[in-house]
Scaffold this motif. Sequence first.
Motif, PDB file in Angstrom:
ATOM      1  N   GLY A   1       0.919  -1.195  -0.012  1.00 26.36           N
ATOM      2  CA  GLY A   1       0.080   0.110   0.059  1.00 26.36           C
ATOM      3  C   GLY A   1       0.891   1.205  -0.029  1.00 26.36           C
ATOM      4  N   TYR A   2       0.537   2.183  -0.691  1.00 26.43           N
ATOM      5  CA  TYR A   2       1.125   3.546  -0.881  1.00 26.43           C
ATOM      6  C   TYR A   2       0.283   4.730  -0.664  1.00 26.43           C
ATOM      7  N   PHE A   3       0.614   5.651   0.124  1.00 26.47           N
ATOM      8  CA  PHE A   3       0.021   7.120   0.224  1.00 26.47           C
ATOM      9  C   PHE A   3       0.927   8.168  -0.262  1.00 26.47           C
ATOM     10  N   PRO A   4       0.972   8.289  -1.527  1.00 25.33           N
ATOM     11  CA  PRO A   4       2.077   9.261  -2.028  1.00 25.33           C
ATOM     12  C   PRO A   4       2.090  10.723  -1.424  1.00 25.33           C
ATOM     13  N   ALA A   5       0.828  11.129  -1.152  1.00 23.60           N
ATOM     14  CA  ALA A   5       0.874  12.376  -0.392  1.00 23.60           C
ATOM     15  C   ALA A   5       1.662  12.549   0.784  1.00 23.60           C
ATOM     16  N   GLY A   6       1.807  11.461   1.451  1.00 25.87           N
ATOM     17  CA  GLY A   6       2.712  11.479   2.711  1.00 25.87           C
ATOM     18  C   GLY A   6       3.966  10.658   2.456  1.00 25.87           C
ATOM     19  N   ARG A   7       4.061  10.004   1.241  1.00 26.60           N
ATOM     20  CA  ARG A   7       5.413   9.376   0.813  1.00 26.60           C
ATOM     21  C   ARG A   7       5.475   8.137   2.140  1.00 26.60           C
TER      22      ARG A   7
END
Length: 250
Positions: free
Chosen positions: A177-183
């Motif tokens: 899983g990846y949350f790009p806004a928080g890196r």
Amino acid sequence: MFMIKYLYLLIFSLGLLACNTGTPTAKSQHYQSAALEIQKVTDHVYRHTSFLNSERFGSVSCNGMVVFNKGEAVIFDAPTDDSAAAELINWVEDKLHCKVKAIIPTHFHSDCLGGLRAFHQRQIPSYAHGLTIEKARFNKEAVPQNGFDTLLTLPVGDKEVYAHFLGEGHTKDNIVGYFPAGRVLFGGCLIKELGAKRGNLVDANVQAWPMTVSRLKEKYPAIKIVVPGHGKPGGTELLDYTIKLFAQNE
């Protein structure tokens, strides 16, 4: 005296404003009970940890990730049983003031699926790799409702989270899983904490494992924080450690 009264009034007003905006307070930055621990990772990410009793490894702490934004939350990996899962859902609703929009198990083992029924009972939709669904059905576990093959993108408020299959490793179906806004990356059991051993290899593809993690590094070069499936979070050194661990000939 007037200034003191004014300061008290100002502090009280700011406290009310924080409550009304749904901003997590200091008390919500860490939670612990006998079955569940929740720790803040970034302003929009928490790590949840529950526990699994294993004949081979004893009591094992198992991580998942909560991403929240503007009243919505997406959770990666269910806690290990329905009771801990219900506890997590209640905490997200009560402390973060968010509606859980989705639960995403990252592979078919019980440290990801154990508490899935609690989400379904609360009418929270579940998403997983197609092979995870097949394995869960074969093993007579709780079965995720919605499948995908390679990449799933879900909204969280006005941001996005990704669930991505990049290749085999710990299992044939392991996703991240990846949350790009928080890196922030949730590596699940594909990624090891520093100093960890290889662990459970019953369903693993050891040869493909380092190549999959290398592909992950290439796909998401901006990663800053990595939460592994077990153990302490860190930075991209966890990716490098995992590659080295499984590139060794044993």
